[in-house]
Design an enzyme around this catalytic site. Structure first.
Site, PDB file in Angstrom:
ATOM      1  N   ASP A 176      49.090 -14.421   5.834  1.00 37.20           N
ATOM      2  CA  ASP A 176      49.673 -15.150   6.862  1.00 37.20           C
ATOM      3  C   ASP A 176      49.502 -16.667   7.061  1.00 37.20           C
ATOM      4  O   ASP A 176      50.624 -17.329   7.218  1.00 37.20           O
ATOM      5  CB  ASP A 176      49.127 -14.487   8.260  1.00 37.20           C
ATOM      6  N   GLU A 407      35.978  -8.284   7.007  1.00 36.93           N
ATOM      7  CA  GLU A 407      37.420  -8.580   6.380  1.00 36.93           C
ATOM      8  C   GLU A 407      37.470  -9.461   5.328  1.00 36.93           C
ATOM      9  O   GLU A 407      38.257  -9.350   4.419  1.00 36.93           O
ATOM     10  CB  GLU A 407      38.291  -9.009   7.791  1.00 36.93           C
TER      11      GLU A 407
HETATM   12  C1  2M8 Z   1      46.374  -9.398   8.885  1.00 31.05           C
HETATM   13  O1  2M8 Z   1      48.003  -9.778   9.670  1.00 31.05           O
HETATM   14  C2  2M8 Z   1      48.118  -9.239  10.676  1.00 31.05           C
HETATM   15  C3  2M8 Z   1      49.715  -9.409  11.022  1.00 31.05           C
HETATM   16  O2  2M8 Z   1      50.322  -8.267  10.015  1.00 31.05           O
HETATM   17  C4  2M8 Z   1      47.524 -10.067  11.601  1.00 31.05           C
HETATM   18  O3  2M8 Z   1      46.819 -11.048  11.366  1.00 31.05           O
HETATM   19  O4  2M8 Z   1      47.481  -9.355  13.158  1.00 31.05           O
HETATM   20  C5  2M8 Z   1      46.669  -9.896   7.384  1.00 31.05           C
HETATM   21  O5  2M8 Z   1      45.520  -9.965   6.745  1.00 31.05           O
HETATM   22  C6  2M8 Z   1      47.665  -8.767   6.676  1.00 31.05           C
HETATM   23  O6  2M8 Z   1      47.657  -9.134   5.234  1.00 31.05           O
HETATM   24  C7  2M8 Z   1      46.915  -7.406   6.732  1.00 31.05           C
HETATM   25  O7  2M8 Z   1      47.918  -6.372   6.257  1.00 31.05           O
HETATM   26  C8  2M8 Z   1      46.788  -7.088   8.511  1.00 31.05           C
HETATM   27  C9  2M8 Z   1      46.108  -5.935   8.756  1.00 31.05           C
HETATM   28  O8  2M8 Z   1      45.012  -5.871   8.029  1.00 31.05           O
HETATM   29  O9  2M8 Z   1      45.994  -8.264   8.997  1.00 31.05           O
END
Ligand code: 2M8
Length: 436
Positions: A176, A407
């Site tokens: 992101d 994470e």
């Molecule tokens: C993160 O992204 C989400 C939006 O999709 C967020 O920050 O709310 C990213 O690390 C993405 O790659 C990942 O799929 C998601 C859920 O782990 O979190």
């Protein structure tokens, strides 16, 4: 020593399994207990790979649940919302995916996609299934749906027929706030300041997350796509953020290879999947490779320029396809370069150490992530770099052993950040333990 090492591995494995089982929802597995309470697309692909090491039925249900959310135009969405969960922003009310005639009726989803790992995960699940009948019927069930997904990507997101799919939102890239998106994002002119209240920083310290400015961009872009009813032929000509993303296209290239494998497994023609793979592979090499450094960069489709920010994505063509020696060498060398990816700690930072954006504690701006390490390890192995591949595997396991299934991790100290009990860290640990 040998005995204690065996016990450690066994306990790491069982702790990883508990994380996945603890994050189960009705049909699928959420990425983490509270920060991400729905189903995410590429997370579930990694999660399915993890389940395939100990429970094939759960692995298959993870992929089936993703396909429940598939749109009638073929898109597999980034998020499938769990109606029983709240506390994540933006939720279904902000996305309003029902504005598109292609969105499914009984499942609420977001309106974009994510790196297309489905075929990669499905192949792993099929290969690990001991019961040939079950494996075959699962392959027959998912093959047409995954083919329709790839058709969607090439039809709706490659208007130039270039072989490279265009990403329209930083969330589609999976990385992101990675520097290329901060770069491309800085050229987007927001016509208003969107109104919203972030919920992520209630769970994780703001210094480890994207900034409010990043969120303004994320939400403004979401609202532009929503206003265009997620109709890409209408949205793309005006879209202010359009990136031919090198990680996304590398994943797609490799996924085509695995889709071709599934076709052969079912004794069907693999010609379409192979021709997609070859076209995307050639485009990655001819259009995303920087002659001077030999590294790969995403291309801003609006300006036509390469986004020359060295990140983990610069190495991902190793995962895509078999590269000639001269082409694979610069990415492999970059791993051992102290100015780029050798932080004298843990492999492999997600943003180059010399980048002005590098921050070892913030999200995709430097920390080590287990999923990018997992892809990198496979890419290194495919290019005959067994020692480097093993070092990436060892560092990944050391990080989760030392700091838990966090994470992301500080590449210098190994400290863990972001949510705990993070599903893909656990799932890919299981896979890495099984390939020893
Ligand atoms: C993160 O992204 C989400 C939006 O999709 C967020 O920050 O709310 C990213 O690390 C993405 O790659 C990942 O799929 C998601 C859920 O782990 O979190």
């Amino acid at each position: 020593v040998w005995e204690s090492a065996v016990i450690e591995t066994t306990s790491l494995r069982s702790r990883a399994e508990q994380v996945l089982l603890g994050n189960r929802l009705e049909h699928s597995t959420k990425p983490s207990p509270s920060l991400y309470p729905h189903q995410w697309m590429w997370d579930s692909c990694f999660i399915a790979v993890g389940y395939s090491t100990f429970d094939g039925a759960l692995a298959r249900s993870e992929i089936r649940s993703l396909l429940r959310g598939q749109w009638s135009n073929g898109m597999v969405p980034q998020i499938i919302f769990n109606p029983a969960s709240s506390g994540y922003f933006p939720g279904p009310d902000r996305w309003q995916s029902g504005r598109s005639p292609y969105a499914p009726e009984n499942v609420q989803t977001s309106g974009i996609t994510q790196p297309p790992l489905l075929a990669i995960a499905a192949r792993a699940v099929i290969e690990r299934e001991p019961d040939a009948g079950i494996a075959r019927s699962f392959a027959a069930e998912v093959f047409p749906a995954i083919t329709r997904y790839h058709e969607f990507l090439y039809r709706e997101r490659d208007p130039d027929d270039s072989g490279l799919v265009t990403v329209v939102h930083p969330w589609e890239s999976g990385l992101d706030n990675s520097p290329p998106y901060l770069d491309a994002g800085s050229r987007v002119e927001l016509s208003y300041k969107p109104e919203y209240h972030r919920l992520d920083t209630a769970h994780v310290a703001a210094r480890n997350r994207p900034t409010d400015k990043d969120y303004d961009l994320f939400i403004w872009l979401l609202e532009q796509m929503r206003d265009a009813e997620y109709d890409w032929s209408r949205y793309l000509p005006e879209a202010q953020l359009q990136v031919q993303d090198v990680l996304f296209n590398s994943v797609l290239c490799r996924a085509n290879d695995d889709l071709a494998w599934i076709a052969r497994y079912l004794e069907e023609s693999d010609a379409t999947a192979r021709s997609w793979r070859d076209k995307t592979a050639a485009a990655i090499i001819n259009s995303l490779r920087d002659e001077e450094s030999g590294l790969f960069f995403s291309r801003d489709r609006r300006t036509g320029e390469l986004l020359r920010q060295v990140t983990i994505s610069s190495l991902m063509p190793l995962f895509a396809v078999q590269l000639e020696d001269g082409i694979s060498q610069p990415p492999v060398d970059a791993l051992a370069d102290p100015a780029l990816f050798d932080a004298s700690g843990y492999r492999c930072p997600t943003t180059a150490i010399s980048s002005s954006w590098f921050n070892p504690q913030n999200y995709w701006l430097g920390p080590v992530w287990i999923n990018t390490n997992w892809m990198l390890r496979q890419g290194l192995l495919a290019h005959g770099c067994a020692n480097q591949a093993d070092a990436v595997r060892r560092d990944s396991l050391e990080l989760v052993e030392k700091s838990g299934f966090r994470e992301y991790f500080d590449p210098i100290t190994g400290e863990g950040y972001g949510t705990d009990s993070f599903s893909w860290s656990a799932a890919l640990t299981l896979d890495l333990l099984s390939v020893a």
